[in-house]
Design a protein around this motif. Sequence first.
Motif, short mmCIF file in Angstrom:
data_model
loop_
_atom_site.label_atom_id
_atom_site.label_comp_id
_atom_site.label_asym_id
_atom_site.label_seq_id
_atom_site.Cartn_x
_atom_site.Cartn_y
_atom_site.Cartn_z
N VAL A 149 13.94 23.57 -8.03
CA VAL A 149 12.91 22.75 -8.10
C VAL A 149 12.69 22.48 -9.67
CG1 VAL A 149 10.59 21.80 -7.62
CG2 VAL A 149 12.03 23.11 -5.75
N ASP A 150 13.42 21.77 -10.39
CA ASP A 150 13.28 21.75 -11.76
C ASP A 150 13.37 20.26 -12.34
OD1 ASP A 150 15.92 21.45 -11.54
OD2 ASP A 150 16.43 23.40 -12.39
N GLY A 151 13.32 20.27 -13.55
CA GLY A 151 13.31 18.80 -14.12
C GLY A 151 12.53 17.54 -13.60
N ASN A 152 13.30 16.53 -13.34
CA ASN A 152 12.21 15.49 -12.73
C ASN A 152 11.99 15.65 -11.41
OD1 ASN A 152 12.00 13.41 -14.73
ND2 ASN A 152 14.21 13.09 -14.82
N TYR A 153 12.93 16.47 -10.54
CA TYR A 153 12.44 16.72 -9.27
C TYR A 153 11.07 17.41 -9.03
CZ TYR A 153 13.24 18.42 -4.66
OH TYR A 153 13.11 18.50 -2.95
N ARG A 154 10.89 18.37 -10.02
CA ARG A 154 9.50 19.22 -9.92
C ARG A 154 8.70 18.15 -10.27
NH1 ARG A 154 8.20 24.43 -14.04
NH2 ARG A 154 6.45 24.86 -13.25
N GLU A 160 13.82 13.16 -21.20
CA GLU A 160 13.93 14.61 -21.57
C GLU A 160 13.64 15.55 -20.27
OE1 GLU A 160 12.36 12.37 -25.21
OE2 GLU A 160 12.22 12.24 -23.09
N PRO A 161 12.83 15.25 -19.16
CA PRO A 161 12.74 16.25 -18.00
C PRO A 161 13.96 16.84 -17.73
CG PRO A 161 11.32 14.57 -17.83
CD PRO A 161 12.24 14.20 -19.05
N ALA A 162 15.18 16.00 -17.74
CA ALA A 162 16.37 16.60 -17.40
C ALA A 162 17.12 17.72 -18.00
CB ALA A 162 17.40 15.23 -17.21
N PHE A 163 16.47 17.45 -19.37
CA PHE A 163 16.74 18.56 -20.25
C PHE A 163 16.66 20.06 -19.54
CE2 PHE A 163 18.43 19.70 -24.41
CZ PHE A 163 17.86 21.04 -24.70
N PHE A 164 15.69 19.92 -18.95
CA PHE A 164 15.02 21.41 -18.37
C PHE A 164 15.53 21.78 -16.85
CE2 PHE A 164 12.11 19.92 -21.77
CZ PHE A 164 12.01 20.72 -22.43
N CYS A 165 16.52 21.11 -16.33
CA CYS A 165 17.20 21.53 -15.18
C CYS A 165 18.33 22.47 -15.51
CB CYS A 165 17.33 20.39 -14.55
SG CYS A 165 18.95 19.32 -15.01
N GLY A 166 18.55 23.20 -14.45
CA GLY A 166 19.76 24.16 -14.56
C GLY A 166 20.93 23.76 -15.03
N GLN A 167 21.27 22.54 -14.46
CA GLN A 167 22.65 22.06 -14.69
C GLN A 167 23.00 21.86 -16.31
OE1 GLN A 167 23.25 17.93 -13.33
NE2 GLN A 167 25.27 18.57 -12.61
N ASN A 204 0.48 -1.32 -0.08
CA ASN A 204 -0.12 -0.03 0.11
C ASN A 204 0.82 1.27 0.24
OD1 ASN A 204 0.87 -0.01 2.76
ND2 ASN A 204 -0.91 -0.23 3.56
N CYS A 205 2.05 1.09 -0.46
CA CYS A 205 2.86 2.23 -0.65
C CYS A 205 4.06 1.80 -1.26
CB CYS A 205 3.22 3.07 0.85
SG CYS A 205 4.20 1.93 2.00
N PHE A 206 4.70 2.92 -1.76
CA PHE A 206 6.29 2.53 -2.56
C PHE A 206 7.27 3.52 -1.90
CE2 PHE A 206 2.92 1.78 -5.74
CZ PHE A 206 3.39 0.49 -6.49
N VAL A 207 8.44 2.62 -1.92
CA VAL A 207 9.72 3.35 -1.46
C VAL A 207 10.80 3.03 -2.76
CG1 VAL A 207 11.45 3.67 0.09
CG2 VAL A 207 9.22 2.99 0.82
N THR A 208 11.57 4.08 -3.06
CA THR A 208 12.31 3.64 -4.18
C THR A 208 13.25 4.90 -4.07
OG1 THR A 208 12.91 3.23 -6.30
CG2 THR A 208 11.45 5.08 -6.18
N GLY A 209 14.60 4.88 -4.90
CA GLY A 209 15.38 5.93 -4.76
C GLY A 209 16.27 6.35 -5.94
N ALA A 210 17.09 7.21 -5.92
CA ALA A 210 18.16 7.51 -6.67
C ALA A 210 18.64 9.06 -6.53
CB ALA A 210 17.96 7.31 -8.24
N GLY A 211 18.96 9.90 -7.73
CA GLY A 211 19.10 11.27 -7.62
C GLY A 211 18.07 11.94 -8.02
N VAL A 212 18.29 13.40 -7.63
CA VAL A 212 16.85 14.01 -7.58
C VAL A 212 16.48 14.32 -9.12
CG1 VAL A 212 17.33 15.50 -5.48
CG2 VAL A 212 18.44 16.28 -7.80
N GLN A 213 17.36 13.91 -10.15
CA GLN A 213 16.91 13.98 -11.42
C GLN A 213 16.51 12.67 -12.11
OE1 GLN A 213 15.95 16.61 -13.14
NE2 GLN A 213 16.46 18.01 -11.61
N SER A 214 16.25 11.69 -11.27
CA SER A 214 15.91 10.35 -11.57
C SER A 214 14.86 10.29 -12.49
CB SER A 214 15.72 9.47 -10.29
OG SER A 214 15.40 8.30 -10.85
N ASN A 215 14.94 9.58 -13.63
CA ASN A 215 13.51 9.19 -14.28
C ASN A 215 12.77 7.99 -13.78
OD1 ASN A 215 14.22 10.89 -16.84
ND2 ASN A 215 16.01 9.38 -16.95
N HIS A 216 13.67 7.20 -13.07
CA HIS A 216 13.01 6.16 -12.47
C HIS A 216 12.11 6.74 -11.16
CE1 HIS A 216 12.08 2.69 -10.05
NE2 HIS A 216 12.71 3.12 -8.95
N VAL A 217 12.52 7.58 -10.52
CA VAL A 217 11.92 8.09 -9.29
C VAL A 217 10.56 8.85 -9.72
CG1 VAL A 217 12.04 9.66 -7.28
CG2 VAL A 217 13.86 8.28 -7.55
#
Length: 345
Positions: A120-125, A331-338, A81-94
């Motif tokens: 707060v941009d890209g996948n993190y957003r 592609e969401p990572a394309f729209f982050c400041g880095q 009844n809940c999910f837990v996962t992880g990676a970096g803040v721009q993770s496509n998987h997360v």
Amino acid sequence: MTIETEFVNKQALINHYTKLIPRHVLAHYPTPLLRANCLATAGGAVELWFKRDDLISFGFGGNKIRGLEVMLADAIRQHANCFVTGAGVQSNHVRATAAVAAQQGLPCTAVYWGKPPTAVDGNYRLSRLFNANFHFTHDDDRASVDSHISLVAENLRQQGYRPYAIPRGGACAMGVLGHVLAVFELYQQCLCQGVGPDAIVLAVGSGGTYAGWLLGTKLLKLSWTVLGFTVSREADAVSQQVADLASQAATLLQLDWRFQASDAPVYGGFIGQGYGIPSSEAADAIQRVAQAEGVLLDPVYTGKAMAGLLHGLDKQQWRYKTLVFIHTGGEPAFFCGQWRMVTST
């Protein structure tokens, strides 16, 4: 064996193994298989195709959805009844996992290495938009995510939840099976469109995608070679990770197969300064593909893999005549400041 008999045999294999793979379908398939008509490759001697998994119609796309469809079916079976996962803040998987959780009406906790970013941009957003909860390890070591996923999951159990914990980047045997199904899909598309690939090319991070393509290719006894470009670890370590994951996934299909690192060739040299850090080579490859084909790659995965592929084509280092590049999304990572810091446009 006639072509007709071979087709019937392969279709029987597809039907058999598809029944063995649990899947809660979230998107529409197949994703397009499109030829690169304008991208100059080895003087026109090489035919290049894109398998557009970036166009998967759920959660802003990307092939991480394929693995998550299988993991979601498993989570439902376990009454999670809940999910837990992880990676970096721009993770496509997360980001994709957060979308799946939102669609199912379930909480999702994303474990990120390091400290909360200022932007707060890209996948993190997008992960925030999908209402994920966040847990930061405050440790810049990417591996810190692994132990913190376990800690968060245990804390949730103590609160009465039934968490479904997914390893960093979704790299697990159950997720690999989702990419096996992608092999079946591409094989059928190639038959319909008259495409005969010599090689399948993809970016390799945590190894789950490549493992699925390796296993699926062997299941159908296909003649194409699967090639990976690492965007994360050293090439030898990635090959071993892929082999291990493919072996684990084969066990889930009741097969006593053991893959070796030599079964999963991985090329290095195009990571740049490190995982998740844009490189000038990737920027050039992204611009070249965008201007020739109108296709947008990402700076973390597909841009770096394409940089390696184009380098080999330009130097005429490949013996292959027909290549299919798996566009895994991102592609969401394309729209982050880095990324904006290194683009010239």
